[in-house]
Design an enzyme around this catalytic site. Structure first.
Site, PDB file in Angstrom:
ATOM      1  N   THR A  51     -15.733   0.537   1.844  1.00 11.65           N
ATOM      2  CA  THR A  51     -15.967   1.566   0.823  1.00 11.65           C
ATOM      3  C   THR A  51     -15.018   1.314  -0.349  1.00 11.65           C
ATOM      4  O   THR A  51     -14.092   0.499  -0.247  1.00 11.65           O
ATOM      5  CB  THR A  51     -15.671   2.996   1.367  1.00 11.65           C
ATOM      6  OG1 THR A  51     -14.356   3.005   1.914  1.00 11.65           O
ATOM      7  CG2 THR A  51     -16.661   3.425   2.441  1.00 11.65           C
ATOM      8  N   GLY A  52     -15.222   2.016  -1.442  1.00  7.09           N
ATOM      9  CA  GLY A  52     -14.277   2.051  -2.547  1.00  7.09           C
ATOM     10  C   GLY A  52     -13.903   0.690  -3.102  1.00  7.09           C
ATOM     11  O   GLY A  52     -14.747  -0.190  -3.291  1.00  7.09           O
ATOM     12  N   GLU A  75     -14.973   2.149  10.870  1.00  6.92           N
ATOM     13  CA  GLU A  75     -16.114   3.003  10.558  1.00  6.92           C
ATOM     14  C   GLU A  75     -16.803   3.449  11.831  1.00  6.92           C
ATOM     15  O   GLU A  75     -16.588   2.886  12.907  1.00  6.92           O
ATOM     16  CB  GLU A  75     -17.098   2.259   9.641  1.00  6.92           C
ATOM     17  CG  GLU A  75     -16.510   1.856   8.290  1.00  6.92           C
ATOM     18  CD  GLU A  75     -16.144   3.039   7.394  1.00  6.92           C
ATOM     19  OE1 GLU A  75     -16.579   4.168   7.685  1.00  6.92           O
ATOM     20  OE2 GLU A  75     -15.405   2.834   6.417  1.00  6.92           O
ATOM     21  N   LEU A 139      -6.515  -0.954   2.376  1.00  9.48           N
ATOM     22  CA  LEU A 139      -6.610   0.140   3.356  1.00  9.48           C
ATOM     23  C   LEU A 139      -6.169   1.465   2.737  1.00  9.48           C
ATOM     24  O   LEU A 139      -5.232   1.506   1.953  1.00  9.48           O
ATOM     25  CB  LEU A 139      -5.710  -0.131   4.560  1.00  9.48           C
ATOM     26  CG  LEU A 139      -6.056  -1.295   5.474  1.00  9.48           C
ATOM     27  CD1 LEU A 139      -5.077  -1.328   6.647  1.00  9.48           C
ATOM     28  CD2 LEU A 139      -7.476  -1.193   5.980  1.00  9.48           C
ATOM     29  N   ALA A 140      -6.862   2.522   3.106  1.00  5.17           N
ATOM     30  CA  ALA A 140      -6.387   3.884   2.809  1.00  5.17           C
ATOM     31  C   ALA A 140      -6.630   4.672   4.083  1.00  5.17           C
ATOM     32  O   ALA A 140      -7.765   4.800   4.528  1.00  5.17           O
ATOM     33  CB  ALA A 140      -7.156   4.479   1.644  1.00  5.17           C
ATOM     34  N   TYR A 225      -1.413   2.675  -7.495  1.00  2.00           N
ATOM     35  CA  TYR A 225      -1.792   3.621  -8.542  1.00  2.00           C
ATOM     36  C   TYR A 225      -0.524   4.205  -9.153  1.00  2.00           C
ATOM     37  O   TYR A 225       0.480   4.383  -8.457  1.00  2.00           O
ATOM     38  CB  TYR A 225      -2.671   4.748  -7.967  1.00  2.00           C
ATOM     39  CG  TYR A 225      -3.137   5.698  -9.045  1.00  2.00           C
ATOM     40  CD1 TYR A 225      -3.984   5.258 -10.059  1.00  2.00           C
ATOM     41  CD2 TYR A 225      -2.687   7.010  -9.087  1.00  2.00           C
ATOM     42  CE1 TYR A 225      -4.385   6.106 -11.075  1.00  2.00           C
ATOM     43  CE2 TYR A 225      -3.089   7.871 -10.107  1.00  2.00           C
ATOM     44  CZ  TYR A 225      -3.933   7.411 -11.093  1.00  2.00           C
ATOM     45  OH  TYR A 225      -4.318   8.251 -12.108  1.00  2.00           O
ATOM     46  N   TYR A 235       1.770  12.438  -7.126  1.00  5.07           N
ATOM     47  CA  TYR A 235       1.404  11.051  -6.813  1.00  5.07           C
ATOM     48  C   TYR A 235       2.609  10.115  -6.920  1.00  5.07           C
ATOM     49  O   TYR A 235       3.252   9.807  -5.925  1.00  5.07           O
ATOM     50  CB  TYR A 235       0.206  10.564  -7.661  1.00  5.07           C
ATOM     51  CG  TYR A 235      -0.413   9.365  -6.982  1.00  5.07           C
ATOM     52  CD1 TYR A 235      -1.524   9.500  -6.164  1.00  5.07           C
ATOM     53  CD2 TYR A 235       0.198   8.111  -7.064  1.00  5.07           C
ATOM     54  CE1 TYR A 235      -2.033   8.412  -5.462  1.00  5.07           C
ATOM     55  CE2 TYR A 235      -0.298   7.030  -6.369  1.00  5.07           C
ATOM     56  CZ  TYR A 235      -1.417   7.180  -5.579  1.00  5.07           C
ATOM     57  OH  TYR A 235      -1.901   6.120  -4.882  1.00  5.07           O
ATOM     58  N   LYS A 244       3.772   3.465  -2.342  1.00  2.00           N
ATOM     59  CA  LYS A 244       3.322   2.441  -3.301  1.00  2.00           C
ATOM     60  C   LYS A 244       4.500   1.607  -3.806  1.00  2.00           C
ATOM     61  O   LYS A 244       4.363   0.410  -4.032  1.00  2.00           O
ATOM     62  CB  LYS A 244       2.564   3.095  -4.460  1.00  2.00           C
ATOM     63  CG  LYS A 244       1.214   3.693  -4.058  1.00  2.00           C
ATOM     64  CD  LYS A 244       0.273   2.660  -3.428  1.00  2.00           C
ATOM     65  CE  LYS A 244      -1.103   3.206  -3.124  1.00  2.00           C
ATOM     66  NZ  LYS A 244      -1.926   2.274  -2.346  1.00  2.00           N
TER      67      LYS A 244
END
Ligand code: NAD
Length: 396
Positions: A51-52, A75, A139-140, A225, A235, A244
């Protein structure tokens, strides 16, 4: 069965196989329309490929460079007549399209943080591909079990040091409220770094390297990010920002390890986009819905596929050299962070309320994109038709 969206908070618990296939196909068509890219990697491992940003990172090398791709994800296949997760259907659709184009595409579904999945991946690479030229780490995850300690850490999305009060939106109902989030404990900060920092990326590169599964000159890239002042407390200065920072520091270490064969590790700072991961972060979806309006009005809006195509075309391959910032990071968030874009978002932010939301934001576009992540709202798909939820992975 007839599959309809069932939204629960920031997740949709159903997914539509034909809609997901159409969503993947649209991204493939975008890449094909942009045309082939030069000196692309030929064997690519994408960790978090369903995804993404990770899915886009699988589509670009395959369809702009003819790459063989091995995708790793976590998944849910269809079970007991229930729809599979969107990432499962996306990966089935990607494999089918890649195979139809004569490309190698296989997938491994399991916990990428585990030693077992790393070993399976390495065995598959050695058997089928010999080695890989590029490893994308995308990965998230809300949790990670460290294979060395057996301990499971959970990530949190909290400020560090002081409580943070800001506006947030219930994207489903369009209601804007103030939210106050208490600061994270030291343990929560450390746990978030354990989950979303660079330790597992380094474990992957070390394991691949030790097994001789990295080609000389192999590159690796992971995604980060930064974002604007508005989201800074939750964030970049928050628990996820600490993770991050750790990821970015890991890139430097990995470059030292890969440099002897001409390889390198990069962090690419990407744009804020609607994905399953970002919709779970407080405050950020409101920022995204304002940002989308501003960027769409100026013709600067990009989705995951446009972002990743630009990353490969202008920084990583295609005869281009990365143009890093002062901290060595690639910045494909450059359009988002343009002063005029940020000034336009900041100008509407203080006045946004439930009443003004439809005018000042692209909340409609946000919702449509959120549903598309699960295969809903795609043109040409008959959502009233019966569809078979059970879909085997083509390469299985
Ligand atoms: P996403 O939720 O769309 O994708 C996450 C991927 O990780 C999926 O393929 C999922 O199957 C996989 N995954 C999760 N846990 C796993 C596990 N234990 N084992 C194997 N696979 C697992 O998320 P995304 O938004 O595309 O995020 C990818 C990366 O991009 C993250 O590092 C994120 O911080 C970064 N990023 C996201 C944004 C954004 O706005 N969405 C912006 C900049 C950077």
């Amino acid at each position: 069965m007839i599959i309809q969206p069932k939204v629960r908070g920031f997740i949709c618990i159903t997914a539509h196989p034909d809609g997901c296939a159409e969503h993947v196909q649209q991204q493939i068509e975008y890449v094909k329309a942009k045309g082939p890219l030069a000196d692309m990697p030929k064997r690519v491992l994408v960790i978090g490929s369903s995804t993404g940003y990770g899915l886009a990172s699988r589509i670009v090398p395959a369809f702009a460079g003819g790459a063989a791709t091995l995708g790793i994800f976590f998944e849910r296949p269809s079970d007991n007549g229930k729809p599979a997760s969107a990432g499962w259907y996306n990966s089935c659709a990607f494999e089918k399209a890649a195979h139809a184009a004569g490309l190698y595409a296989k997938s491994i579904n399991g916990d990428a943080y585990s030693e077992e999945i790393k070993k399976l991946t390495i065995d598959r690479i050695k058997e089928d591909l010999g080695h890989v030229d590029l490893v994308v780490y995308s990965l998230a995850s809300p949790r990670r079990t460290n294979p060395k300690t057996g301990l499971t850490a959970k990530s949190t999305l909290k400020p560090v040091g002081a409580p943070f009060t800001a506006k947030t939106v219930d994207t489903d109902r369009g209601i804007v409220t103030d939210i106050t989030i208490e600061p994270a404990s030291e343990e929560e900060i450390a746990d978030t770094v354990t989950v979303m920092g660079g330790e597992d990326w380094e474990m992957w590169i070390d394991a691949l390297s030790a097994a001789g599964a990295l080609a000389p000159g192999a590159k690796t890239v992971a995604y980060s990010y930064i974002g604007p002042d508005i989201t800074w407390a939750i964030y970049r200065n928050g628990t996820i920002g600490r993770a991050k920072e750790d990821l970015e520091a890991t890139a430097e270490r990995l470059t030292h390890k890969l440099a002897p064969t001409g390889g390198a590790a990069f962090v690419s700072v990407n744009k804020a986009l609607v994905t399953q991961a970002s919709s779970a972060i407080p405050v950020v979806p409101l920022y995204i819905s304002l940002l989308y309006k501003v960027m769409k009005e100026r013709g600067l809006h990009e989705g995951c596929i446009e972002q990743i195509e630009r990353l490969f075309a202008e920084h990583l391959y295609n005869g281009a050299a990365p143009q890093p910032d002062e901290k060595g990071r690639i910045r494909i968030d450059d359009w988002e962070m343009r002063p005029e874009i940020q000034a336009a978002v900041a100008a509407v932010w203080p006045g946004v309320t439930t009443e003004t939301l439809p005018q000042v934001s692209d909340i409609v576009g946000y919702r449509e994109e959120f549903l598309r992540l699960f295969g809903f709202g795609l043109p040409g798909v008959d959502y009233a038709a019966e569809v078979e939820p059970d879909m085997p992975m083509p390469s299985a």
